[in-house]
Design a protein around this motif. Structure first.
Motif, PDB file in Angstrom:
ATOM      1  N   ARG A  63      -7.314   9.464 -12.009  1.00  0.00           N
ATOM      2  CA  ARG A  63      -6.112   9.258 -12.491  1.00  0.00           C
ATOM      3  C   ARG A  63      -6.255   9.007 -14.217  1.00  0.00           C
ATOM      4  O   ARG A  63      -5.390   9.573 -14.926  1.00  0.00           O
ATOM      5  CB  ARG A  63      -5.136   8.021 -11.896  1.00  0.00           C
ATOM      6  CG  ARG A  63      -4.639   8.213 -10.626  1.00  0.00           C
ATOM      7  CD  ARG A  63      -4.010   7.083 -10.097  1.00  0.00           C
ATOM      8  NE  ARG A  63      -2.660   7.039 -10.253  1.00  0.00           N
ATOM      9  CZ  ARG A  63      -1.991   6.124  -9.932  1.00  0.00           C
ATOM     10  NH1 ARG A  63      -2.569   5.204  -9.016  1.00  0.00           N
ATOM     11  NH2 ARG A  63      -0.857   5.799 -10.256  1.00  0.00           N
TER      12      ARG A  63
ATOM     13  N   MET B  77      -7.045  14.823  -6.054  1.00  0.00           N
ATOM     14  CA  MET B  77      -5.846  14.267  -5.966  1.00  0.00           C
ATOM     15  C   MET B  77      -4.849  14.996  -5.245  1.00  0.00           C
ATOM     16  O   MET B  77      -3.977  14.250  -4.559  1.00  0.00           O
ATOM     17  CB  MET B  77      -5.283  14.093  -7.738  1.00  0.00           C
ATOM     18  CG  MET B  77      -6.151  13.251  -8.374  1.00  0.00           C
ATOM     19  SD  MET B  77      -5.708  13.025 -10.080  1.00  0.00           S
ATOM     20  CE  MET B  77      -4.425  11.655  -9.864  1.00  0.00           C
TER      21      MET B  77
ATOM     22  N   LYS C  71       0.858  -1.200   0.101  1.00  0.00           N
ATOM     23  CA  LYS C  71       0.027  -0.014   0.026  1.00  0.00           C
ATOM     24  C   LYS C  71       0.902   1.226  -0.167  1.00  0.00           C
ATOM     25  O   LYS C  71       0.585   2.171  -0.722  1.00  0.00           O
ATOM     26  CB  LYS C  71      -0.973  -0.005   1.310  1.00  0.00           C
ATOM     27  CG  LYS C  71      -1.994  -0.881   1.186  1.00  0.00           C
ATOM     28  CD  LYS C  71      -2.858  -0.984   2.383  1.00  0.00           C
ATOM     29  CE  LYS C  71      -4.180  -2.137   2.187  1.00  0.00           C
ATOM     30  NZ  LYS C  71      -4.880  -2.125   3.285  1.00  0.00           N
TER      31      LYS C  71
ATOM     32  N   THR D 114      -7.782  11.489  -3.311  1.00  0.00           N
ATOM     33  CA  THR D 114      -8.103  10.640  -4.362  1.00  0.00           C
ATOM     34  C   THR D 114      -6.897  10.405  -5.476  1.00  0.00           C
ATOM     35  O   THR D 114      -6.929   9.906  -6.356  1.00  0.00           O
ATOM     36  CB  THR D 114      -9.120  11.092  -5.444  1.00  0.00           C
ATOM     37  OG1 THR D 114      -8.747  12.265  -5.837  1.00  0.00           O
ATOM     38  CG2 THR D 114     -10.460  11.098  -4.685  1.00  0.00           C
ATOM     39  N   THR D 115      -5.560  10.782  -4.609  1.00  0.00           N
ATOM     40  CA  THR D 115      -4.537  10.453  -5.327  1.00  0.00           C
ATOM     41  C   THR D 115      -4.321   9.290  -6.057  1.00  0.00           C
ATOM     42  O   THR D 115      -3.780   8.929  -7.173  1.00  0.00           O
ATOM     43  CB  THR D 115      -3.129  11.039  -4.313  1.00  0.00           C
ATOM     44  OG1 THR D 115      -3.689  11.927  -3.513  1.00  0.00           O
ATOM     45  CG2 THR D 115      -2.082  11.265  -5.208  1.00  0.00           C
ATOM     46  N   GLU D 116      -4.740   8.481  -5.279  1.00  0.00           N
ATOM     47  CA  GLU D 116      -4.475   6.859  -5.853  1.00  0.00           C
ATOM     48  C   GLU D 116      -5.593   6.312  -6.662  1.00  0.00           C
ATOM     49  O   GLU D 116      -5.605   5.291  -7.352  1.00  0.00           O
ATOM     50  CB  GLU D 116      -4.082   5.974  -4.726  1.00  0.00           C
ATOM     51  CG  GLU D 116      -2.739   6.181  -3.868  1.00  0.00           C
ATOM     52  CD  GLU D 116      -2.764   5.441  -2.518  1.00  0.00           C
ATOM     53  OE1 GLU D 116      -2.870   4.059  -2.431  1.00  0.00           O
ATOM     54  OE2 GLU D 116      -2.826   5.798  -1.409  1.00  0.00           O
ATOM     55  N   SER D 117      -6.622   6.937  -6.418  1.00  0.00           N
ATOM     56  CA  SER D 117      -8.063   6.299  -7.224  1.00  0.00           C
ATOM     57  C   SER D 117      -7.865   6.226  -8.676  1.00  0.00           C
ATOM     58  O   SER D 117      -7.373   7.059  -9.332  1.00  0.00           O
ATOM     59  CB  SER D 117      -9.102   7.021  -6.808  1.00  0.00           C
ATOM     60  OG  SER D 117      -9.291   7.574  -5.463  1.00  0.00           O
ATOM     61  N   PRO D 118      -8.267   5.137  -9.151  1.00  0.00           N
ATOM     62  CA  PRO D 118      -8.045   5.031 -10.651  1.00  0.00           C
ATOM     63  C   PRO D 118      -8.910   6.009 -11.572  1.00  0.00           C
ATOM     64  O   PRO D 118      -8.434   6.412 -12.617  1.00  0.00           O
ATOM     65  CB  PRO D 118      -8.728   3.508 -10.946  1.00  0.00           C
ATOM     66  CG  PRO D 118      -8.494   2.884  -9.621  1.00  0.00           C
ATOM     67  CD  PRO D 118      -8.710   4.127  -8.538  1.00  0.00           C
ATOM     68  N   PHE D 119     -10.190   6.206 -10.951  1.00  0.00           N
ATOM     69  CA  PHE D 119     -10.963   7.176 -11.936  1.00  0.00           C
ATOM     70  C   PHE D 119     -10.441   8.441 -12.045  1.00  0.00           C
ATOM     71  O   PHE D 119     -10.201   8.887 -13.352  1.00  0.00           O
ATOM     72  CB  PHE D 119     -12.144   7.060 -11.316  1.00  0.00           C
ATOM     73  CG  PHE D 119     -13.512   7.821 -12.252  1.00  0.00           C
ATOM     74  CD1 PHE D 119     -13.650   7.426 -13.177  1.00  0.00           C
ATOM     75  CD2 PHE D 119     -13.516   9.206 -11.794  1.00  0.00           C
ATOM     76  CE1 PHE D 119     -14.550   8.212 -14.331  1.00  0.00           C
ATOM     77  CE2 PHE D 119     -14.509   9.805 -12.649  1.00  0.00           C
ATOM     78  CZ  PHE D 119     -14.689   9.674 -13.992  1.00  0.00           C
TER      79      PHE D 119
ATOM     80  N   THR E  21     -11.141  17.085 -10.072  1.00  0.00           N
ATOM     81  CA  THR E  21     -10.181  16.049 -10.032  1.00  0.00           C
ATOM     82  C   THR E  21      -8.911  16.549  -9.432  1.00  0.00           C
ATOM     83  O   THR E  21      -8.183  15.844  -8.614  1.00  0.00           O
ATOM     84  CB  THR E  21     -10.100  15.857 -11.435  1.00  0.00           C
ATOM     85  OG1 THR E  21     -11.292  15.336 -12.117  1.00  0.00           O
ATOM     86  CG2 THR E  21      -9.155  14.626 -11.814  1.00  0.00           C
TER      87      THR E  21
END
Ligand SMILES: Cc1cc2nc3c(=O)[nH]c(=O)nc-3n(C[C@H](O)[C@H](O)[C@H](O)COP(=O)(O)OP(=O)(O)OC[C@H]3O[C@@H](n4cnc5c(N)ncnc54)[C@H](O)[C@@H]3O)c2cc1C
Length: 415
Positions: A392, A380, A327, A385-390, A376
């Motif tokens: 990114r 991030m 992680k 949400t830095t790691e969230s796929p959407f 967005t």
């Protein structure tokens, strides 16, 4: 469980507080002789839930300045502002700027209140295969352990990276070889709205302006060679930057330095291995990405939280540590990806191209795209949400659509 934490900085304090709460016998070792001035003054909103969980947000608010967002000046006349108010309402829509010594004391105090014992001594360790053992001298100082080694050693020694040095673990270095100087000033411009952090791109590198209660923290980050050209001493380089960029002054008085100058160099590095048979590294001791976007303290606190959570979870100790390591590596890589947009300048190219398209096609609802992009970015850069796929993928797609192939960009390419 007996846990020795090496280092009483932010990551060590938070890990100590969280683990002592669960009934662990936690001893933190640190001679705690740090300079009065330390980097890590600009925090991100993603840290607020950790501060709330520890019950210290009020104390931080008393010494800090509320930070509503960050404004970038890719050129002096251009202003690209991000506001944390565009975050969803269930997230804190602000962060703080804090003087580091005061902030660290709050976290240390909380750790002590939670039952952590602090030994004012420098820790010494030795390697035994993949294990970290306290030296006989260090162990002897923890009297109530009666010569027994701890069940877990947590390396929170920051850039000293004690575990990596002793276990001879190499690090992946980032692409930049920058040097950074910083100090506190009067007469340096405060960005509006109040508390807003400013990032100014310079001829070489960039500068930060972090408003604190009585002063402004001003720092420069630039390639080593460019630094040499600016002057022979850190003091001279800071002053010369302010003289060469009069827009950074407040226009009322000559900028005046009111603290010593601190210097940092070659800080972009991530350990190839952050856990072992009986140890884990947290905070900078595991890895540090870059000062751009201020992820350091967030990663430090988040790594302490992740480790404490995993240690309370299922599986063997080795499984717990491996899950933590995965992680942590994911978090560091996500910050690296985001920060690269700011060094390459692509983030500003996206912004500019979006504005041009709005002017060219006023009938198209392109302002919605701008809103999505701002939200967005805020999500991030705040750490939520830095790691969230959407988000990114939104950023990657908009980048490809508006700016094009990577080789076309490069306003602020890596030195
Ligand atoms: C130029 C620059 C600017 C930055 N700006 C920001 C910013 O604006 N915002 C932000 O969030 N982050 C920033 N950072 C990063 C931030 O400062 C670090 O990420 C943060 O301090 C990491 O906390 P830590 O607890 O891991 O380590 P540290 O804060 O370094 O604490 C390590 C502790 O370990 C102790 N120690 C070391 N060796 C031993 C030993 N042998 N025995 C016992 N104790 C030991 C030290 O005394 C210290 O107390 C910046 C970094 C740089 C380089």
């Amino acid at each position: 469980m007996k846990i020795a934490i090496l280092g009483f900085g932010p990551s060590g304090s938070v890990a100590g507080a969280l683990l002592a709460r669960t009934g662990c016998d936690v001893v933190v070792l640190d001679e705690d002789e740090r300079p009065a001035l330390l980097v890590g003054e600009s925090l991100v909103p993603g840290m607020i839930p950790v501060l709330r969980n520890l019950g210290v947000e009020d104390r931080v608010a008393q010494i800090g300045v509320r930070k509503p967002g960050v404004t970038f000046h890719p050129r002096p006349e251009v202003r690209v502002a991000f506001s944390f108010q565009t975050l969803p309402a269930h997230h804190p829509q602000y962060a703080y700027n804090v003087p580091r010594p005061g902030f660290d004391q709050i976290l240390q105090q909380r750790a002590l209140e939670s039952g952590v014992r602090h030994l004012k001594t420098r820790a010494e360790v030795r390697a035994e295969h993949d294990r970290l053992l306290l030296s006989d001298d260090t162990l002897a100082r923890i009297e109530h352990w009666r010569g027994k080694q701890p069940d877990l050693v947590i390396d929170a020694t920051g850039r000293r990276r004690l575990s990596a040095r002793v276990l001879e673990i190499p690090a992946d270095l980032g692409p930049r070889r920058d040097v950074s100087h910083f100090a506190h000033f009067h007469g340096v411009q405060r960005e509006s709205p109040e508390g807003q952090v400013a990032i100014d791109y310079l001829e070489h590198g960039w500068a930060w302006r972090i408003p604190l209660r009585d002063t402004v923290s001003f720092g420069i980050v630039l390639p080593q060679q460019a630094a040499t050209h600016l002057g022979s001493s850190p003091e001279e380089r800071l002053l010369r930057t302010l003289q060469n960029n009069p827009q950074l002054g407040d226009g009322l008085a000559e900028p005046q330095r009111v603290s010593a100058v601190q210097t940092y160099a070659n800080y972009q590095l991530i350990s190839r291995k952050g856990v072992g048979a009986n140890w884990a590294a947290i905070g900078d001791a595991f890895g540090f990405v870059d000062p751009m976007l201020s992820p350091g303290m967030m990663v430090a606190l988040q790594s302490a939280t992740l480790l404490a959570e995993e240690l309370a979870g299922a599986g063997s100790r080795r499984d717990q540590l491996d899950r933590y390591s995965t992680k942590m590596t994911r978090m560091l890589r996500a910050w690296m990806e985001l920060i690269a947009y700011f060094y390459s300048g692509r983030i500003f190219e996206m912004h500019q191209t979006g504005k041009e398209m709005q002017n060219r096609y006023p009938r198209l609802p392109l302002h919605i795209l701008e809103k999505i992009m701002n939200a967005t970015m805020a999500g991030m850069a705040s750490g939520f949400t830095t790691e969230s796929p959407f988000p990114r993928n939104v950023l990657r797609s908009v980048d490809r659509f508006l700016v094009g192939a990577p080789e076309k960009a490069g306003l602020f390419a890596v030195a």
